[in-house]
Design a protein around this motif. Structure first.
Motif, PDB file in Angstrom:
ATOM      1  N   ARG A 158      -3.185  -2.777  30.977  1.00 45.28           N
ATOM      2  CA  ARG A 158      -4.629  -2.782  30.734  1.00 45.28           C
ATOM      3  C   ARG A 158      -5.047  -1.593  29.876  1.00 45.28           C
ATOM      4  N   LEU A 159      -6.045  -1.831  29.038  1.00 45.54           N
ATOM      5  CA  LEU A 159      -6.623  -0.779  28.214  1.00 45.54           C
ATOM      6  C   LEU A 159      -8.053  -0.556  28.685  1.00 45.54           C
ATOM      7  N   TYR A 160      -8.344   0.660  29.086  1.00 43.80           N
ATOM      8  CA  TYR A 160      -9.688   1.010  29.539  1.00 43.80           C
ATOM      9  C   TYR A 160     -10.434   1.696  28.403  1.00 43.80           C
ATOM     10  N   THR A 161     -11.685   1.312  28.215  1.00 44.15           N
ATOM     11  CA  THR A 161     -12.516   1.963  27.202  1.00 44.15           C
ATOM     12  C   THR A 161     -13.778   2.506  27.862  1.00 44.15           C
ATOM     13  N   PHE A 181      -9.502  -4.220  29.457  1.00 48.66           N
ATOM     14  CA  PHE A 181      -9.012  -5.424  28.777  1.00 48.66           C
ATOM     15  C   PHE A 181      -7.508  -5.508  28.997  1.00 48.66           C
ATOM     16  N   LYS A 182      -7.032  -6.707  29.268  1.00 43.79           N
ATOM     17  CA  LYS A 182      -5.590  -6.874  29.481  1.00 43.79           C
ATOM     18  C   LYS A 182      -5.122  -8.194  28.904  1.00 43.79           C
ATOM     19  N   GLN A 183      -4.084  -8.115  28.100  1.00 41.11           N
ATOM     20  CA  GLN A 183      -3.423  -9.320  27.629  1.00 41.11           C
ATOM     21  C   GLN A 183      -2.306  -9.660  28.608  1.00 41.11           C
ATOM     22  N   PRO A 184      -1.963 -10.941  28.724  1.00 43.01           N
ATOM     23  CA  PRO A 184      -0.866 -11.292  29.638  1.00 43.01           C
ATOM     24  C   PRO A 184       0.454 -10.678  29.164  1.00 43.01           C
ATOM     25  N   TYR A 185       1.248 -10.271  30.116  1.00 44.56           N
ATOM     26  CA  TYR A 185       2.584  -9.727  29.856  1.00 44.56           C
ATOM     27  C   TYR A 185       2.541  -8.506  28.934  1.00 44.56           C
TER      28      TYR A 185
END
Length: 201
Positions: free
Chosen positions: A73-76, A55-59
């Motif tokens: 990015r956050l990987y789960t 999951f990635k939010q912009p900036y």
């Protein structure tokens, strides 16, 4: 949460810490997704298989000590039943034709998948979990597996039944909570009514 630095890339992964268990090594595997057949990344750790999502939010970025990771990015790692992942592989391997149930084959043959050599790391998991959905034969020290349709259906039924029971329990808890709120609300209304009546008297 773990941080992995390899070469020029750093990634943040939310997963059980393999360092907490001695001699435990996590391994990233590229396997076929059971639904889409597209290559998907999985984490094999402590004998458990987990599917990786990101999951990635912009900036966004991460601050890791005195280091800034540009990739925010956050990987789960989500637990997945390996039977789901292995079913399509075992289905292909039995080479079923018409009413013929197909062939018995050894695990190393079944898990030899062109373009996906990392299935070989699942042999120990497959030997344990796939007996639920396969017929097996032992010849000497060799064990052979063949997917069995009736066992697959029974396994799916148990899975669905487990989900239904879980939903029923959750619904029961929600209903109990709702009843409790309604009872408390009635009690409060009655209390105010009594207070109002006593003031009038």
């Amino acid at each position: 949460m773990s941080c992995w630095r390899g070469g020029e890339e750093t990634r943040i992964l939310v997963a059980p810490d393999s360092g907490a268990i001695p001699n435990s090594v996590g391994r990233l595997l590229s396997l076929r997704h059971p639904k889409s057949a597209s290559t998907t990344c999985y984490l094999l750790n402590d004998g458990l298989l987990r599917e990786l999502h990101w999951f990635k939010q912009p900036y966004s970025s991460w601050f890791l000590g005195d280091y800034v990771c540009e990739d925010g990015r956050l990987y789960t790692a989500t637990p997945v039943d390996p039977v789901f992942v292995l079913l399509p592989i075992f289905e292909e391997a039995r080479m079923k034709k018409g009413n013929d149930p197909g062939k018995f084959r050894q695990l190393d043959e079944i898990l030899f998948v062109n373009g996906h050599p990392e299935y070989c790391h699942l042999i120990s998991i497959a030997e344990n979990c796939m007996q639920l959905v396969c017929d097996t034969k032992e010849i000497g020290s060799s064990k052979f597996f063949r997917l069995d349709d009736s066992k697959v259906l029974a396994w799916l039924h148990c899975k669905e039944k487990g989900k239904s029971e879980s939903k029923t329990k959750n619904t029961g808890k929600q209903q109990a909570k709702k009843n409790k709120v309604e009872t408390e609300s009635r009690n409060i209304k009655e209390m105010f009514s009594r207070v109002t009546r006593s003031k009038r008297n």
